[in-house]
Write a protein that holds these residues in place. Structure first.
Motif, mmCIF file in Angstrom:
data_model
loop_
_atom_site.group_PDB
_atom_site.id
_atom_site.type_symbol
_atom_site.label_atom_id
_atom_site.label_comp_id
_atom_site.label_asym_id
_atom_site.label_seq_id
_atom_site.Cartn_x
_atom_site.Cartn_y
_atom_site.Cartn_z
ATOM 1 N N PRO A 118 2.310 11.099 22.089
ATOM 2 C CA PRO A 118 1.061 10.578 21.526
ATOM 3 C C PRO A 118 0.707 11.252 20.205
ATOM 4 O O PRO A 118 1.094 12.390 19.934
ATOM 5 N N GLY A 119 -0.046 10.541 19.361
ATOM 6 C CA GLY A 119 -0.539 11.113 18.123
ATOM 7 C C GLY A 119 -1.949 11.647 18.285
ATOM 8 O O GLY A 119 -2.642 11.364 19.267
ATOM 9 N N CYS A 120 -2.385 12.438 17.343
ATOM 10 C CA CYS A 120 -3.733 13.010 17.384
ATOM 11 C C CYS A 120 -4.764 11.892 17.276
ATOM 12 O O CYS A 120 -4.665 11.013 16.415
ATOM 13 N N SER A 121 -5.771 11.919 18.150
ATOM 14 C CA SER A 121 -6.799 10.879 18.159
ATOM 15 C C SER A 121 -7.785 11.036 17.009
ATOM 16 O O SER A 121 -8.491 10.074 16.678
ATOM 17 N N ARG A 122 -7.856 12.241 16.391
ATOM 18 C CA ARG A 122 -8.817 12.476 15.307
ATOM 19 C C ARG A 122 -8.190 12.188 13.942
ATOM 20 O O ARG A 122 -8.609 11.271 13.234
ATOM 21 N N CYS A 123 -7.194 12.947 13.542
ATOM 22 C CA CYS A 123 -6.618 12.784 12.208
ATOM 23 C C CYS A 123 -5.590 11.656 12.148
ATOM 24 O O CYS A 123 -5.313 11.128 11.075
ATOM 25 N N ARG A 124 -4.997 11.302 13.296
ATOM 26 C CA ARG A 124 -4.007 10.225 13.387
ATOM 27 C C ARG A 124 -2.809 10.448 12.462
ATOM 28 O O ARG A 124 -2.176 9.485 12.030
ATOM 29 N N ALA A 125 -2.561 11.689 12.125
ATOM 30 C CA ALA A 125 -1.445 12.002 11.225
ATOM 31 C C ALA A 125 -0.424 12.920 11.890
ATOM 32 O O ALA A 125 0.770 12.820 11.606
ATOM 33 N N GLU A 126 -0.879 13.818 12.741
ATOM 34 C CA GLU A 126 0.008 14.792 13.380
ATOM 35 C C GLU A 126 0.255 14.398 14.837
ATOM 36 O O GLU A 126 -0.498 13.628 15.433
ATOM 37 N N ALA A 127 1.319 14.948 15.390
ATOM 38 C CA ALA A 127 1.616 14.750 16.804
ATOM 39 C C ALA A 127 0.632 15.562 17.650
ATOM 40 O O ALA A 127 0.234 16.665 17.279
ATOM 41 N N ALA A 128 0.246 14.996 18.757
ATOM 42 C CA ALA A 128 -0.726 15.660 19.625
ATOM 43 C C ALA A 128 -0.055 16.791 20.401
ATOM 44 O O ALA A 128 1.083 16.662 20.853
ATOM 45 N N LEU A 129 -0.805 17.889 20.544
ATOM 46 C CA LEU A 129 -0.317 19.031 21.319
ATOM 47 C C LEU A 129 -1.048 19.181 22.634
ATOM 48 O O LEU A 129 -0.486 19.698 23.608
ATOM 49 N N VAL A 130 -2.306 18.752 22.695
ATOM 50 C CA VAL A 130 -3.116 18.941 23.901
ATOM 51 C C VAL A 130 -3.884 17.660 24.177
ATOM 52 O O VAL A 130 -4.018 16.780 23.326
ATOM 53 N N TRP A 131 -4.396 17.592 25.395
ATOM 54 C CA TRP A 131 -5.226 16.473 25.858
ATOM 55 C C TRP A 131 -6.517 17.052 26.437
ATOM 56 O O TRP A 131 -6.488 17.954 27.277
ATOM 57 N N CYS A 132 -7.668 16.548 25.968
ATOM 58 C CA CYS A 132 -8.968 16.980 26.479
ATOM 59 C C CYS A 132 -9.446 15.948 27.489
ATOM 60 O O CYS A 132 -9.685 14.776 27.140
ATOM 61 N N SER A 133 -9.609 16.371 28.743
ATOM 62 C CA SER A 133 -10.024 15.445 29.781
ATOM 63 C C SER A 133 -11.474 15.029 29.623
ATOM 64 O O SER A 133 -11.849 13.901 30.004
ATOM 65 N N ASP A 134 -12.320 15.900 29.088
ATOM 66 C CA ASP A 134 -13.732 15.565 28.940
ATOM 67 C C ASP A 134 -13.949 14.572 27.801
ATOM 68 O O ASP A 134 -14.757 13.648 27.923
ATOM 69 N N CYS A 135 -13.261 14.766 26.687
ATOM 70 C CA CYS A 135 -13.389 13.845 25.540
ATOM 71 C C CYS A 135 -12.443 12.661 25.658
ATOM 72 O O CYS A 135 -12.622 11.666 24.948
ATOM 73 N N GLU A 136 -11.419 12.780 26.538
ATOM 74 C CA GLU A 136 -10.400 11.749 26.685
ATOM 75 C C GLU A 136 -9.732 11.461 25.343
ATOM 76 O O GLU A 136 -9.592 10.310 24.925
#
Length: 381
Positions: A118-136
């Motif tokens: 998955p990609g980062c949900s905020r910047c949409r430029a970098e690969a995601a490293l973590v997943w926040c269950s509260d913010c989804e």
């Protein structure tokens, strides 16, 4: 919380440590990739129940019937009976929020298990490293630092993507079932979404703290989590009752099938006697043997259609009981507070209706008149 609210003490959850972003894990060898593909296929098979019970296809708007089977809008509009249990579909259906949310969470799981990740949900430029269950949401290393600074006073549950990828889809769905929050539906703050933590028994809906403080006419209130646990326990109790009722239906269905098999065996024996008699009497009585065989085939056994109708009714009731047990189990395992609050009254009413069913009793075994007539004519022959 309002002073008149009924609460239950709960142990405080310890905040989970936020993982620090680290280097990406090395690529998996070909053998591990093959094992991952096999695991993905097994996971897909585990969640085939999300498809329509009529056509088997996935639907973005599954509808839950009164018999607790799920149909897509196309199948629901084309039929007047449930294709699984033959129950009438005239009763109003509701949206199957459990299946909708499970499907959306499975999409997240497929993103996690995809080759690129998955990609980062905020910047949409970098690969995601973590997943926040509260913010989804997925975060890269830089966005994770901003997220931790912004929510430094809150203990958000953050897990590494690699750790989630190493787990199973079932575990991911169970871990994320409580991450969805209920928002207050009061018209007093239409522009603001407030998380609910209070349940009003009189209105039968969830409220935020400010709305509960302003509306004291409906006090005392209840804690939303306590109400969720109460509804869950109520469904579990109904499931236990239905499980006992299902066993009774299975026993009754076994007796009905045994009765049908005995009658069919008796019919087969008579056919065999007719055939043997025709062979012994040869040409002089062959015409009479053919007439007797035609008599058995032309005159259906009295009560045979009624027995077949009872068999269909018992099989349909057993399918509804099995569907009810599976739905309650999946609602308890994967359903969050939103699905429970929205679907529990409908599911409860359907379960109470199923609990009133009683297993049928097989009719007494009596020889049909056609058999007696056939036997008498055989003796005469």
């Amino acid at each position: 919380l309002p002073p008149q609210m009924e609460t239950e003490p709960e142990p405080e959850a310890e905040p989970e440590p936020h993982p620090e972003p680290g280097p990406a894990a090395p690529a998996s060898p070909p053998c591990q990739a093959a094992e991952g593909e096999n695991e993905d296929e097994e996971e897909e098979e585990d969640f085939q129940f999300l498809g329509c019970d009529g056509c088997g296809q996935d639907s973005a708007q599954p509808r839950l019937l009164r018999c607790l089977h799920t149909l897509c809008p196309g199948c629901l509009s084309d039929t007047k009976q449930c294709p699984r249990c033959q129950a009438a579909t005239g009763a109003p259906a509701v949206d199957n929020l459990l299946f909708c949310n499970l499907r959306s969470r499975l999409q997240l799981w497929r993103q996690i298990r995809s080759s690129g990740g998955p990609g980062c949900s905020r910047c949409r430029a970098e690969a995601a490293l973590v997943w926040c269950s509260d913010c989804e949401e997925f975060f890269c290393g830089r966005c994770l630092e901003e997220h931790q600074w912004w929510h430094k006073k809150k203990a958000h549950r953050v897990r590494r993507v690699e750790e989630l990828r190493a787990g199973s889809a079932r575990q991911f769905l169970e871990d994320t079932r409580g991450s969805c929050s209920l928002f207050c539906s009061s018209a007093s703050h239409p522009e603001e979404s407030r998380v609910c933590s209070i349940y009003c028994p009189r209105c039968e809906r969830a409220l935020c703290c400010p709305c509960a403080l302003l509306d004291t006419r409906h006090a005392p209130f209840r804690d939303l989590r306590a109400e969720s646990r109460r509804r869950q326990e109520e469904l579990r109790s109904l499931r236990r009752d239905l499980r006992r009722l299902r066993r009774s239906f299975e026993a009754a269905l076994g007796r009905l099938r045994g009765e049908a098999a005995r009658r069919e065996e008796q019919r087969e024996r008579l056919r065999e006697r007719v055939r043997a008699s025709a062979e012994r009497l040869q040409e002089l009585v062959r015409s009479e043997a053919e007439e007797l065989r035609a008599l058995l085939e032309a005159r259906p056994e009295r009560g045979r259609s009624a027995l077949a109708e009872e068999l269909r009714g018992a099989e349909g009731a057993l399918l509804r009981l099995e569907a009810a047990e599976r739905l309650v189990e999946r609602l308890g395992r994967y359903g969050g507070e939103q699905e429970l609050m929205d679907m529990q009254p409908f599911v409860k009413a359907a379960l109470l209706e199923l609990r009133r069913l009683r297993p049928p009793e097989p009719p007494e075994l009596r020889e049909p008149p056609d058999f007696a007539e056939c036997r008498a004519r055989l003796r005469a022959l």
